[in-house]
Design an enzyme around this catalytic site. Structure first.
Site, PDB file in Angstrom:
ATOM      1  N   THR A  30      -0.766 -15.777   0.082  1.00 39.45           N
ATOM      2  CA  THR A  30      -0.526 -17.068   0.747  1.00 39.45           C
ATOM      3  C   THR A  30      -0.506 -16.892   2.272  1.00 39.45           C
ATOM      4  O   THR A  30      -0.605 -17.865   3.010  1.00 39.45           O
ATOM      5  CB  THR A  30       0.814 -17.689   0.289  1.00 39.45           C
ATOM      6  OG1 THR A  30       1.036 -18.886   1.042  1.00 39.45           O
ATOM      7  CG2 THR A  30       2.007 -16.763   0.559  1.00 39.45           C
ATOM      8  N   HIS A  64       0.828  -1.213   0.000  1.00 35.34           N
ATOM      9  CA  HIS A  64       0.000   0.000   0.000  1.00 35.34           C
ATOM     10  C   HIS A  64       0.861   1.262   0.000  1.00 35.34           C
ATOM     11  O   HIS A  64       0.520   2.256  -0.620  1.00 35.34           O
ATOM     12  CB  HIS A  64      -0.949   0.006   1.200  1.00 35.34           C
ATOM     13  CG  HIS A  64      -2.138  -0.875   1.025  1.00 35.34           C
ATOM     14  ND1 HIS A  64      -3.338  -0.659   1.658  1.00 35.34           N
ATOM     15  CD2 HIS A  64      -2.320  -1.984   0.267  1.00 35.34           C
ATOM     16  CE1 HIS A  64      -4.199  -1.604   1.304  1.00 35.34           C
ATOM     17  NE2 HIS A  64      -3.606  -2.423   0.480  1.00 35.34           N
ATOM     18  N   ASN A  69      -7.603   1.005   3.680  1.00 36.50           N
ATOM     19  CA  ASN A  69      -6.626   0.795   4.749  1.00 36.50           C
ATOM     20  C   ASN A  69      -7.192   0.005   5.906  1.00 36.50           C
ATOM     21  O   ASN A  69      -6.470  -0.649   6.612  1.00 36.50           O
ATOM     22  CB  ASN A  69      -6.210   2.113   5.352  1.00 36.50           C
ATOM     23  CG  ASN A  69      -7.202   2.543   6.400  1.00 36.50           C
ATOM     24  OD1 ASN A  69      -7.997   1.766   6.879  1.00 36.50           O
ATOM     25  ND2 ASN A  69      -7.154   3.758   6.752  1.00 36.50           N
TER      26      ASN A  69
HETATM   27  C1  LIG Z   1      -5.252   1.542  11.141  1.00 35.14           C
HETATM   28  C2  LIG Z   1      -6.088   2.696  10.823  1.00 35.14           C
HETATM   29  O1  LIG Z   1      -5.645   3.830  10.910  1.00 35.14           O
HETATM   30  N1  LIG Z   1      -7.331   2.444  10.428  1.00 35.14           N
HETATM   31  C3  LIG Z   1      -8.275   3.480  10.067  1.00 35.14           C
HETATM   32  C4  LIG Z   1      -8.709   3.293   8.628  1.00 35.14           C
HETATM   33  O2  LIG Z   1      -9.732   4.208   8.303  1.00 35.14           O
HETATM   34  C5  LIG Z   1     -10.875   4.153   9.104  1.00 35.14           C
HETATM   35  C6  LIG Z   1     -11.860   5.148   8.542  1.00 35.14           C
HETATM   36  O3  LIG Z   1     -12.141   4.883   7.221  1.00 35.14           O
HETATM   37  C7  LIG Z   1     -10.515   4.452  10.578  1.00 35.14           C
HETATM   38  O4  LIG Z   1     -11.661   4.323  11.381  1.00 35.14           O
HETATM   39  C8  LIG Z   1      -9.459   3.455  11.021  1.00 35.14           C
HETATM   40  O5  LIG Z   1      -9.022   3.762  12.315  1.00 35.14           O
END
Ligand SMILES: CC(=O)N[C@H]1CO[C@H](CO)[C@@H](O)[C@@H]1O
Ligand code: HEM
Ligand SMILES: *[C@@H]1O[C@H](CO)[C@@H](O)[C@H](O)[C@H]1NC(C)=O
Ligand SMILES: *[C@@H]1O[C@H](CO)[C@@H](O)[C@H](O)[C@H]1NC(C)=O
Ligand SMILES: *[C@@H]1O[C@H](CO)[C@@H](O)[C@H](O)[C@H]1NC(C)=O
Length: 323
Positions: free
Chosen positions: A192, A65, A93
């Site tokens: 995997t 990513h 994410n």
């Molecule tokens: C790990 C992280 O930061 N996750 C965030 C990803 O995005 C969402 C909102 O779309 C957050 O709520 C998460 O904390």
């Protein structure tokens, strides 16, 4: 005439590549400034992954990513600010984990060589070492990436391929990052290890074409098994992507895909391309699969996407924040 034109194009491309990358990454980049960096990263990563083997997969995914959005510049590690929502907080994410692990490794490196090693390089090294702990391949990581200062949530959405892409779309996505069809199939083998939320594939299980059916590209017994795990609206359950060996980096992924048990549309879709299908069948057929060697090579290539070097970017003190 045609030949002359060809040369002009080649020279123009060389010029563009040179001016973008500034300097090239080097294997012994920190030889003088932080000679122990690889040993420190390896020791910390091994300690972390041995205790929590399921963290290896999200770290591998995090590096992917990072590289696909603004190049491998550690932008995935930055926290949102009052002014801008960061990549971390974009939809794709959600399931990223392991930020704390990267921070811990960074702290260990900072104690020895403060302000020298970038977060982007640390993530590339942590990924390599985490894969090794799960018995995967080893590769040498060229270093010298600088950290970016910008992270924009919307860019994650436009640069990361979603799980419902078909093979044409996947090839285009990878091509836009300088990766070819071979890199696509090889790097997909990263599936995997690790787990997925039901919501990333449940549309394949229920009412796929509006006739109460499942995706015909998915083995029907496998679909039935997945329906027992995932209700149509489940957004919390995790499913092993390579059932039975999701904590071991091996070539099983290709056997799964060949048996029409790839979890995502994007996994199944690989079979629709003749050359890619041939690669998959070769991994399944021959005893000496080339996957480990190929994966190592494609990871090095992925790790070079859009890197900042030289005077571009900075060495972040803390990975979640611009200095
Ligand atoms: C790990 C992280 O930061 N996750 C965030 C990803 O995005 C969402 C909102 O779309 C957050 O709520 C998460 O904390
Ligand atoms: C080809 C395009 C790709 C698509 C569409 C894709 C999509 C996804 C999705 C949807 C998930 C599950 C997220 C969740 O629901 O929790 C996932 C997980 C994962 N992906 Fe990919 N991926 C792709 C390529 C890659 C590449 C190139 C790598 C690394 C080389 C990778 C490594 C992983 C890993 C390790 C996981 C498991 C993460 C965990 O256990 O938390 N993927 N991927
Ligand atoms: C940065 O973001 C991470 C993950 O979203 C969060 O856990 C952490 O608390 C944040 N750090 C700070 C100092 O706000
Ligand atoms: C993939 O999807 C695109 C966009 O929806 C479509 O135009 C294309 O025909 C599809 N390709 C394949 C091989 O299904
Ligand atoms: C399945 O999809 C069709 C067409 O979109 C819709 O009419 C039907 O209500 C759906 N069935 C269920 C059980 O959701």
């Amino acid at each position: 005439m045609a030949l002359a034109k060809h040369f002009v194009v080649v020279f123009a491309l060389l010029f563009v590549f040179n001016s973008c990358s500034g300097q090239r990454l080097k294997l012994r980049y920190y030889r003088k400034t932080c000679p122990k960096v690889e040993a420190i990263v390896k020791r910390e990563t091994t300690r972390i992954i041995t205790r929590a083997p399921t963290l290896a997969a999200p770290l591998l995914r995090m590096h992917f990513h990072d590289c696909f959005v603004r190049g491998c510049d550690g932008s995935v590690l930055l926290n949102s600010t009052r002014r801008a929502q960061a990549e971390k907080d974009a939809i794709p994410n959600q399931s990223l984990r392991g930020f704390g692990a990267v921070d811990r490794v960074k702290s260990a490196v900072e104690r020895k060589c403060p302000g020298v090693v970038s977060c982007a390089d640390i993530l590339a090294l942590v990924t390599r070492d985490a894969v090794s702990v799960l018995n995967g391949p080893f590769w040498k990581v060229p270093l010298g990436r600088k950290d970016g200062k910008v992270s924009i949530a919307a860019e994650a959405l436009t640069n990361l391929p979603p799980p419902f892409f078909n093979v044409t779309q996947l090839k285009a996505s990878f091509a836009s990052k300088g990766l070819n069809s071979k890199d696509l199939v090889v790097l997909s083998g990263g599936h995997t290890i690790g787990t997925s939320h039901c919501s990333s594939f449940s549309s394949r299980l229920y009412n796929f074409t509006g006739r109460g059916d499942s995706d015909p590209a998915l083995d029907s017994n496998y679909a039935a098994r997945l329906r027992r795990k995932c209700s149509p609206t489940d957004v919390t359950t995790l499913v092993e992507m390579d059932p039975g060996s999701f904590k071991t980096f091996d070539e099983d992924y290709f056997a799964l895909v060949a048996k029409r048990r790839g979890l995502f549309t994007s996994d199944s879709a690989l079979l629709a391309d003749a050359k890619i299908r041939a690669y998959i069948n070769r991994q399944v057929a021959t005893k000496g699969s080339t996957f480990f060697k190929d994966f190592a090579k494609s990871m090095v290539k992925m790790g070079k996407i859009g890197v900042l070097t030289g005077n571009n970017g900075e060495i972040r003190k803390r990975c979640a924040f611009v200095n």
